[in-house]
Design a protein around this motif. Structure first.
Motif, PDB file in Angstrom:
ATOM      1  N   TYR A 166     -64.642  16.379 -36.432  1.00  0.00           N
ATOM      2  CA  TYR A 166     -64.146  15.732 -35.147  1.00  0.00           C
ATOM      3  C   TYR A 166     -64.252  14.182 -35.490  1.00  0.00           C
ATOM      4  CZ  TYR A 166     -63.343  14.270 -30.477  1.00  0.00           C
ATOM      5  OH  TYR A 166     -62.778  13.818 -29.092  1.00  0.00           O
ATOM      6  N   GLY A 167     -65.542  13.628 -35.941  1.00  0.00           N
ATOM      7  CA  GLY A 167     -65.812  12.371 -36.110  1.00  0.00           C
ATOM      8  C   GLY A 167     -64.691  11.813 -37.172  1.00  0.00           C
ATOM      9  N   LEU A 168     -64.667  12.655 -38.204  1.00  0.00           N
ATOM     10  CA  LEU A 168     -63.624  12.168 -39.425  1.00  0.00           C
ATOM     11  C   LEU A 168     -62.193  12.072 -38.920  1.00  0.00           C
ATOM     12  CD1 LEU A 168     -63.023  11.653 -42.299  1.00  0.00           C
ATOM     13  CD2 LEU A 168     -62.836  14.192 -42.622  1.00  0.00           C
ATOM     14  N   GLU A 169     -61.919  12.983 -38.018  1.00  0.00           N
ATOM     15  CA  GLU A 169     -60.415  12.754 -37.613  1.00  0.00           C
ATOM     16  C   GLU A 169     -60.549  11.433 -36.818  1.00  0.00           C
ATOM     17  OE1 GLU A 169     -57.870  14.191 -38.417  1.00  0.00           O
ATOM     18  OE2 GLU A 169     -59.014  15.601 -39.852  1.00  0.00           O
ATOM     19  N   LEU A 170     -61.393  11.248 -35.869  1.00  0.00           N
ATOM     20  CA  LEU A 170     -61.306   9.847 -35.323  1.00  0.00           C
ATOM     21  C   LEU A 170     -61.206   8.519 -36.083  1.00  0.00           C
ATOM     22  CD1 LEU A 170     -64.088  10.310 -32.315  1.00  0.00           C
ATOM     23  CD2 LEU A 170     -61.533  10.517 -32.103  1.00  0.00           C
ATOM     24  N   ILE A 171     -62.122   8.635 -36.976  1.00  0.00           N
ATOM     25  CA  ILE A 171     -61.689   7.489 -38.109  1.00  0.00           C
ATOM     26  C   ILE A 171     -60.404   7.365 -38.746  1.00  0.00           C
ATOM     27  CG2 ILE A 171     -62.557   6.625 -40.158  1.00  0.00           C
ATOM     28  CD1 ILE A 171     -65.342   7.859 -39.479  1.00  0.00           C
ATOM     29  N   LEU A 172     -60.012   8.534 -39.228  1.00  0.00           N
ATOM     30  CA  LEU A 172     -58.722   8.712 -39.831  1.00  0.00           C
ATOM     31  C   LEU A 172     -57.467   8.155 -39.121  1.00  0.00           C
ATOM     32  CD1 LEU A 172     -59.004  11.994 -41.823  1.00  0.00           C
ATOM     33  CD2 LEU A 172     -59.062   9.684 -42.909  1.00  0.00           C
ATOM     34  N   ASP A 173     -57.823   8.661 -37.764  1.00  0.00           N
ATOM     35  CA  ASP A 173     -56.647   8.209 -36.681  1.00  0.00           C
ATOM     36  C   ASP A 173     -56.829   6.698 -36.450  1.00  0.00           C
ATOM     37  OD1 ASP A 173     -55.600  10.820 -36.383  1.00  0.00           O
ATOM     38  OD2 ASP A 173     -56.999  11.248 -34.450  1.00  0.00           O
ATOM     39  N   GLY A 174     -57.843   6.239 -36.296  1.00  0.00           N
ATOM     40  CA  GLY A 174     -58.138   4.688 -36.103  1.00  0.00           C
ATOM     41  C   GLY A 174     -57.662   4.050 -37.534  1.00  0.00           C
ATOM     42  N   ILE A 175     -57.701   4.334 -38.617  1.00  0.00           N
ATOM     43  CA  ILE A 175     -57.374   3.742 -39.800  1.00  0.00           C
ATOM     44  C   ILE A 175     -55.841   3.698 -39.733  1.00  0.00           C
ATOM     45  CG2 ILE A 175     -56.842   4.070 -42.228  1.00  0.00           C
ATOM     46  CD1 ILE A 175     -59.738   4.780 -42.598  1.00  0.00           C
ATOM     47  N   GLU A 176     -54.928   4.969 -39.291  1.00  0.00           N
ATOM     48  CA  GLU A 176     -53.614   5.285 -39.229  1.00  0.00           C
ATOM     49  C   GLU A 176     -52.998   4.087 -38.234  1.00  0.00           C
ATOM     50  OE1 GLU A 176     -50.633   8.764 -39.067  1.00  0.00           O
ATOM     51  OE2 GLU A 176     -52.332   9.049 -37.703  1.00  0.00           O
ATOM     52  N   ALA A 177     -53.711   3.888 -37.157  1.00  0.00           N
ATOM     53  CA  ALA A 177     -53.242   2.984 -35.990  1.00  0.00           C
ATOM     54  C   ALA A 177     -53.404   1.625 -36.664  1.00  0.00           C
ATOM     55  CB  ALA A 177     -54.330   3.066 -34.788  1.00  0.00           C
ATOM     56  N   ARG A 178     -53.830   1.454 -37.653  1.00  0.00           N
ATOM     57  CA  ARG A 178     -53.967  -0.091 -38.079  1.00  0.00           C
ATOM     58  C   ARG A 178     -53.264  -0.216 -39.451  1.00  0.00           C
ATOM     59  NH1 ARG A 178     -58.061  -3.598 -36.550  1.00  0.00           N
ATOM     60  NH2 ARG A 178     -59.371  -2.774 -34.891  1.00  0.00           N
ATOM     61  N   MET A 179     -52.490   0.852 -39.950  1.00  0.00           N
ATOM     62  CA  MET A 179     -51.900   0.788 -41.242  1.00  0.00           C
ATOM     63  C   MET A 179     -50.539   0.125 -40.694  1.00  0.00           C
ATOM     64  SD  MET A 179     -52.092   1.760 -44.184  1.00  0.00           S
ATOM     65  CE  MET A 179     -53.199   3.134 -44.088  1.00  0.00           C
ATOM     66  N   THR A 180     -50.059  -0.997 -41.652  1.00  0.00           N
ATOM     67  CA  THR A 180     -49.018  -1.604 -41.532  1.00  0.00           C
ATOM     68  C   THR A 180     -47.794  -1.153 -42.438  1.00  0.00           C
ATOM     69  OG1 THR A 180     -49.670  -3.196 -43.222  1.00  0.00           O
ATOM     70  CG2 THR A 180     -50.369  -3.693 -40.977  1.00  0.00           C
ATOM     71  N   GLY A 181     -47.937  -0.295 -43.092  1.00  0.00           N
ATOM     72  CA  GLY A 181     -47.069   0.237 -44.233  1.00  0.00           C
ATOM     73  C   GLY A 181     -46.794   1.611 -43.897  1.00  0.00           C
ATOM     74  N   THR A 182     -46.751   2.365 -44.957  1.00  0.00           N
ATOM     75  CA  THR A 182     -46.191   3.924 -44.941  1.00  0.00           C
ATOM     76  C   THR A 182     -47.334   4.699 -43.993  1.00  0.00           C
ATOM     77  OG1 THR A 182     -45.164   3.763 -47.208  1.00  0.00           O
ATOM     78  CG2 THR A 182     -45.616   5.857 -46.104  1.00  0.00           C
ATOM     79  N   LYS A 183     -47.093   5.464 -43.415  1.00  0.00           N
ATOM     80  CA  LYS A 183     -47.860   6.253 -42.525  1.00  0.00           C
ATOM     81  C   LYS A 183     -47.630   7.778 -42.659  1.00  0.00           C
ATOM     82  CE  LYS A 183     -48.373   3.010 -38.714  1.00  0.00           C
ATOM     83  NZ  LYS A 183     -48.312   2.636 -37.098  1.00  0.00           N
ATOM     84  N   ALA A 184     -48.813   8.485 -42.641  1.00  0.00           N
ATOM     85  CA  ALA A 184     -48.701   9.889 -42.683  1.00  0.00           C
ATOM     86  C   ALA A 184     -48.070  10.679 -41.729  1.00  0.00           C
ATOM     87  CB  ALA A 184     -50.022  10.483 -42.844  1.00  0.00           C
TER      88      ALA A 184
END
Length: 248
Positions: A230-248
């Motif tokens: 659960y905590g890992l998904e929170l971090i991954l979602d946060g990284i995705e929200a800050r990604m400026t290029g290609t998103k998963a």
């Protein structure tokens, strides 16, 4: 000529003890020191690890170790780097960065938990060994190639690593507590520990702590693996929200 006991063809008298030939010692090397240190860490824990204990494991004196390792802190860094060598890494694919980052975190978590207390060696240090650099290049490169600015990718790498290491370290603390409490079965230990926590929360004054006392089961029922993911998904979602290029 009188016969002499012990000559060829004549058995030695039963009161004379025959010594076994000494086994030749292996030449001391950094690899042997790391292997011995990791055995001690896995079986006895970080509290038992010392230069003297490693020397005993190798049947030598502590002074002979210092020709290969400066001190215990350096030994811990070497042990941690050796463990990181067990992490399996795929070819980087920035189009699948989130999936690959998730797999990497789960793999690192698995490896660290397989080696008792080794996660403590990574806290408050910047690992610089070959395997540390290898994993760092994979994560940092994956994020940069996926479109994250390098400065943000560096911080994301740091926070993700700290989360994985911290969770593995917490597991090692529970292992130590389990042994200290006399438990040999992990399930029995956690059932006992969680049971005490539930009893404590249920005994709290409900007028002061209405939510904690009402939702005790929801507070403690999730297992360690569920919490980690659960905590890992929170971090991954946060990284995705800050990604400026290609998103998963």
């Amino acid at each position: 000529m009188a016969d002499r006991a012990g000559e060829e063809g004549i058995p030695a008298p039963p009161w004379r003890k025959r010594r076994k030939p000494a086994q030749p010692k292996r030449q001391l090397s950094l690899d042997l020191i790391i292997e011995a240190g990791l055995r001690i860490l896995d079986t006895e824990g970080l509290g038992a690890l010392s230069m003297r204990r490693v020397a005993q494991e190798l049947d030598t004196g502590p002074a002979s170790l210092y020709a290969h390792v400066a001190n215990k802190d350096e030994l811990l860094e070497l042990l941690y780097d050796r463990v990181l060598g067990e992490i399996r890494l795929p070819e980087r694919d920035p189009a699948r960065w989130k999936e690959q980052l998730r797999a990497y975190a789960l793999e690192m978590h698995r490896v660290l938990k397989a080696h008792r207390d080794v996660a403590r060696a990574a806290l408050a240090t910047i690992p610089t060994g070959e395997n540390s650099v290898r994993t760092g290049e994979f994560v940092f490169g994956l994020l940069v190639e996926a479109g994250m600015p390098p400065r943000e990718a560096a911080v994301a790498l740091d926070r993700l690593s700290l989360y994985v290491v911290g969770d593995a370290y917490e597991a090692s603390l529970h292992h130590a507590r389990m042994r200290a409490a006399g438990f040999t079965d992990k399930r029995e230990y956690f059932e006992s520990w969680i049971g005490q926590i539930k009893s404590y929360y249920r005994a709290l004054p409900p007028e002061r702590f209405p939510h904690l006392t009402k939702h005790v089961d929801d507070l403690v029922d999730a297992g360690g693996e569920e919490r980690f993911r659960y905590g890992l998904e929170l971090i991954l979602d946060g990284i995705e929200a800050r990604m400026t290029g290609t998103k998963a």
